[in-house]
Design a protein around this motif. Structure first.
Motif, short mmCIF file in Angstrom:
data_model
loop_
_atom_site.label_atom_id
_atom_site.label_comp_id
_atom_site.label_asym_id
_atom_site.label_seq_id
_atom_site.Cartn_x
_atom_site.Cartn_y
_atom_site.Cartn_z
N SER A 258 0.83 -1.20 0.00
CA SER A 258 0.00 0.00 0.00
C SER A 258 0.87 1.25 0.00
O SER A 258 0.46 2.32 -0.41
CB SER A 258 -0.94 0.00 1.20
OG SER A 258 -0.23 0.31 2.37
N THR A 399 -8.86 -6.14 2.10
CA THR A 399 -7.68 -5.49 2.68
C THR A 399 -7.44 -6.03 4.10
O THR A 399 -6.31 -6.31 4.47
CB THR A 399 -7.90 -3.97 2.72
OG1 THR A 399 -8.08 -3.51 1.39
CG2 THR A 399 -6.70 -3.26 3.32
N SER B 260 -7.42 5.47 -0.89
CA SER B 260 -8.64 4.76 -0.58
C SER B 260 -8.70 3.43 -1.31
O SER B 260 -9.34 2.50 -0.88
CB SER B 260 -9.85 5.59 -0.95
OG SER B 260 -9.98 5.62 -2.34
N LYS B 261 -8.00 3.33 -2.42
CA LYS B 261 -8.10 2.08 -3.19
C LYS B 261 -6.78 1.34 -3.26
O LYS B 261 -6.59 0.47 -4.08
CB LYS B 261 -8.61 2.40 -4.59
CG LYS B 261 -10.10 2.67 -4.56
CD LYS B 261 -10.66 2.94 -5.90
CE LYS B 261 -12.15 3.18 -5.79
NZ LYS B 261 -12.66 4.08 -6.78
N MET B 262 -5.87 1.69 -2.39
CA MET B 262 -4.56 1.06 -2.44
C MET B 262 -4.53 -0.21 -1.59
O MET B 262 -3.54 -0.88 -1.52
CB MET B 262 -3.49 2.03 -1.91
CG MET B 262 -3.66 3.43 -2.41
SD MET B 262 -3.17 3.52 -4.11
CE MET B 262 -1.57 4.23 -3.90
N GLY B 263 -5.64 -0.51 -0.90
CA GLY B 263 -5.63 -1.67 -0.02
C GLY B 263 -4.76 -1.42 1.19
O GLY B 263 -4.01 -2.28 1.61
N ASN B 264 -4.84 -0.23 1.76
CA ASN B 264 -4.03 0.12 2.92
C ASN B 264 -4.71 -0.38 4.19
O ASN B 264 -5.84 0.00 4.48
CB ASN B 264 -3.85 1.63 2.97
CG ASN B 264 -2.88 2.07 4.04
OD1 ASN B 264 -2.67 1.35 5.02
ND2 ASN B 264 -2.30 3.22 3.85
N PRO B 265 -4.03 -1.23 4.99
CA PRO B 265 -4.66 -1.77 6.19
C PRO B 265 -4.97 -0.71 7.23
O PRO B 265 -5.73 -0.97 8.16
CB PRO B 265 -3.61 -2.75 6.74
CG PRO B 265 -2.54 -2.84 5.73
CD PRO B 265 -2.67 -1.71 4.78
N THR B 279 -16.59 8.76 1.36
CA THR B 279 -16.66 7.40 0.81
C THR B 279 -18.11 6.98 0.58
O THR B 279 -18.42 6.33 -0.42
CB THR B 279 -15.98 6.37 1.73
OG1 THR B 279 -16.47 6.56 3.05
CG2 THR B 279 -14.49 6.53 1.72
N GLU B 283 -18.15 7.40 -3.29
CA GLU B 283 -17.62 6.12 -3.75
C GLU B 283 -18.69 5.05 -3.80
O GLU B 283 -18.73 4.27 -4.74
CB GLU B 283 -16.44 5.68 -2.87
CG GLU B 283 -15.20 6.50 -3.21
CD GLU B 283 -13.98 6.08 -2.43
OE1 GLU B 283 -14.11 5.30 -1.47
OE2 GLU B 283 -12.89 6.56 -2.78
#
Lengths: 426, 319
Positions: A258, A399, B260-265, B279, B283
């Motif tokens: 990420s 995620t 928001s769409k990077m798959g960040n935990p 969102t 979104e």
């Protein structure tokens, strides 16, 4: 002096008010004008990819040569703002005459009567829909009506870094590979000290877990679009393919991916393999590092030989003032001649069967044929009426699963339950 | 706004005074006319772009959204859902943490720097410009640079920490830290704007107070707390209200830094009220629900601002 200032201020006010009033009235005036004269027609065409602008401009020019009474005005909106803008335009009744659409939006727009059905026109003009991949024609058919002529398509392949394979003296991946072989080699190529990983496993759908779910006999959404497939064991196993790669340290963690995107790592030689789409070809072709160090091959085999396919379509707004001319332009965009122009630019795989050779030849150092072959066995990109709603939830829960905050089973089952709820309300 | 009108008033009176009583009335009427004409653009803008949307938002928060502007009345449905939404509590908690840390720390540092930059030192305008630069830089650019600085594997901060033997945290992808990483950037980028207001406030303090204090034998620290700080309270009050409102609405930095769409935990654990609004509204196309979030945020801001207005009598000194 003071009086002068106040007069100046008042004048300024009037001028400002005049300007804004003029700006508002000029837009509709332009459209009614052309309608009234009946001769000169201007059509607006909206799209979001800067890379494809030159090809689209050339198509508009070619079309104008044949139809001198129709001018095409191309409006480019960056991808990130495109759908926000279209949504507002649709709400206000000012959609462009013709525009690009994608799978996740088609049903929403068609179902709300925003688009002009083109089934009758296709029949009347004798257009053979067999010229396009069937999955794409189906993607843009809703309630028995066709809404778009396919423009391009994209499939997924296994991109790999030849240099890293050579350094480790491992043979390149090929069509004989299956999941186990991929895992084995990915672990073999990982070298923590050098900061090199065998594969990147980001929590992405189209260029990631959608493919392994489909290959494992699972599904994302049922064919009637009523139920989610995320509670099926086959689907969960398809997801675990990726989390296993992270857990076995053959891929950077979700957190790492990420912060630095997988493509960035791939382009700097930190990752040996990655699932990615045909749309990356022209970027990798232009990149100094990847130009001759990477190549692409078939995805490793699961239980089924398949992957996901998606493509764009050109649609006509339902409230266009010139449906006839708009159809003529869409017909041209979807024709062989239009597809050839797109193919030469290399920016996307044209949907018209037979023109893909031109695209492949535009970047001869990659084995791009695999993307075309893949289209024949690929399954359509999963969509429903309101794809955006559950797609966001999908990203959130996956995620969590990828980061280990939740087990894959729990995340998948929770997604299935909530997705079913959403689908039942569509 | 206030400063403007107080500047204009004496001039207007000067123009009016020589006239006789009768023409004074007429003059006054025409003054009113011009005054309203002058504020008309702002007033109309305020009505069209602020007040009307507020009314609309409140109305929309009671509706169910169907896309393309179609909606139907849903009563309190959105609010019921909102109370059950775990994201609301995460967002409320984060918004409060963010505000409670970012606002006072930002103000304290800004005052400190403003006092330093109020001295007669060489190249003072260069320093002032440097501190003000983040304010005129786009949030997107700020976020991009900090994203790189914070990058746990290849970023500058962890590289420097590593060179002295400290293993840096995953600044923007560790759910426990990401919010604080954003707060650091927010404070950093708010200093310039606050500093300019404090500088103006500082320069409004008459030198004679300090001269008198010096004769009485007061040191610089004593002078700061007995003269500077009390006389700066109107500026502090203004800055604290505006930055509090800004903090409640924090969105761009979080959105741009965490993605928001990077798959960040860390995204879910770091969301704020405005993020929740975005969102849902943009979104997932859930307009009614997003409007309800906005109304809750509006009420929060109203309450906190009202409390501040009430409390100002206790600590703000207008001379």
């Amino acid at each position: 002096m003071k009086k002068l200032v106040s007069i100046a201020m008042a004048a300024l006010l009037v001028a400002v008010a005049g300007c804004s009033g003029g700006g508002q009235s000029s837009a509709p005036a332009g459209t009614t004008d052309s309608a009234a004269s009946g001769e000169k027609v201007t059509l607006t065409y909206a799209l979001w990819d800067k890379n494809q602008m030159p090809a689209m401009e050339e198509m508009a020019k070619k079309f104008n040569e044949k139809n001198p009474n129709v001018d095409i005005k191309i409006e480019l909106t960056p991808n990130k703002q495109y759908w926000t803008k279209m949504e507002a335009a649709a709400t206000g009744g000012t959609l462009p005459d013709i525009f690009w659409i994608n799978g996740p939006r088609i049903i929403k727009y068609a179902d709300n009567d925003m688009l002009l059905p083109i089934t009758d026109q296709i029949k009347a003009d004798g257009i053979d829909l067999n010229n396009y991949p069937k999955a794409l024609v189906d993607l843009y058919t809703y309630d028995g009506q066709n809404y778009a002529l396919p423009k391009d398509f994209d499939t997924i392949g296994l991109w790999y870094n030849k240099k890293l394979f050579d350094d480790a003296k491992v043979p390149y991946p090929d069509e004989t590979w299956d999941w186990n072989k991929l895992k084995e080699v990915a672990k073999q190529l990982t070298d923590e000290k050098k900061g090199v990983w065998g594969i990147a496993a980001p929590p992405y759908g189209q260029d990631g877990f959608y493919n392994t779910i489909l290959q494992n006999g699972g599904y994302i959404i049922s064919e009637d679009k009523k139920t989610s497939g995320y509670d099926k064991p086959e689907t969960i196993e398809g997801l675990k393919f990726w989390t296993d790669l992270i857990n076995e340290k053959a891929s950077p963690t979700a957190a790492q991916l990420s912060e630095t995107e997988a493509t960035q790592l791939f382009e700097s030689g930190k990752i040996a393999m990655m699932y990615n789409g045909s749309w990356m070809a022209s970027a990798f072709h232009k990149n100094e590092y990847t130009k001759d160090k990477v190549d692409v091959t078939y995805l490793p085999k699961g239980k089924e030989n398949t992957s996901v396919i998606h493509g764009l379509g050109n649609v006509i707004s339902a409230n266009t003032k010139h449906p006839k001319e708009a159809w003529e332009f869409v017909k041209f965009l979807g024709s062989k001649e239009g597809a050839e122009i797109l193919a030469k630019s290399g920016a996307a795989i044209p949907a018209f069967n037979g023109t893909q050779d031109t695209w492949m030849q535009s970047m001869p150092n990659f084995h791009l044929k695999i993307f075309i072959d893949q289209a024949a066995v690929a399954k359509p990109y999963p969509i429903s009426k309101d794809t955006a709603k559950w797609a966001k939830l999908e990203t959130e829960l996956m995620t969590k699963a990828w980061a280990g905050q939740m087990s894959v089973e729990d995340a998948s089952k929770e997604l299935a339950q909530k997705m079913n709820e959403m689908l039942s309300q569509e | 706004m206030n400063a403007m009108s107080s500047q204009l008033q004496p001039e207007m009176h000067a123009a009016v005074q020589p006239k006789t009583n009768k023409s004074l009335n007429r003059m006054k009427r025409s003054d009113w006319f011009w005054a309203y004409l002058m504020i008309a653009p702002t007033l109309i803008g305020l009505g069209v772009f602020y007040l009307w949307p507020i009314v609309q938002t409140i109305y929309l928060s009671f509706t169910k959204w169907g896309g393309f502007g179609k909606y139907k009345w849903a009563g309190l449905h959105n609010y019921e859902l909102l109370l059950k939404d775990p994201n609301l509590w995460i967002a409320l908690k984060n918004t409060l943490i963010y505000t409670v840390i970012a606002v006072p720390v930002g103000i304290a540092i800004s005052i400190f720097i403003a006092v330093l930059l109020n001295q007669k030192i060489k190249g003072i305008s260069i320093y002032r410009t440097l501190y003000f630069l983040p304010v005129v830089t786009m949030a997107a650019a700020v976020a991009m640079v900090w994203r790189w600085l914070y990058n746990a594997d290849y970023g500058l901060i962890n590289y420097l920490l590593g060179s002295i033997g400290i293993e840096g945290p995953r600044w923007i992808s560790d759910p426990a830290i990401a919010l604080y990483a954003v707060i650091i950037v927010a404070v950093w980028s708010s200093i310039g704007y606050n500093m300019v207001i404090f500088l103006a406030g500082l320069q409004g303090i008459p030198r004679s107070y300090y001269e008198a204090a010096e004769i009485d034998g007061a040191g610089p620290v004593r002078m700061f707390f007995k003269i500077t700080l009390p006389l700066l309270t109107p500026s502090i009050f203004f800055v604290s209200i505006t930055s509090l409102i800004g903090a409640f609405q924090v969105f761009d930095l979080i959105y741009l830094m965490l993605g928001s769409k990077m798959g960040n935990p860390a995204t879910e654990q770091t969301q704020t009220m405005a993020y929740l609004f975005f969102t849902n509204g943009f979104e997932s196309g859930n307009g009614g629900y997003a409007a309800a979030v906005a109304v809750v945020l509006l009420v929060m801001i109203l309450i906190v601002t009202a409390i501040q207005m009430k409390l100002q009598k206790k600590w703000v000194h207008y001379d």
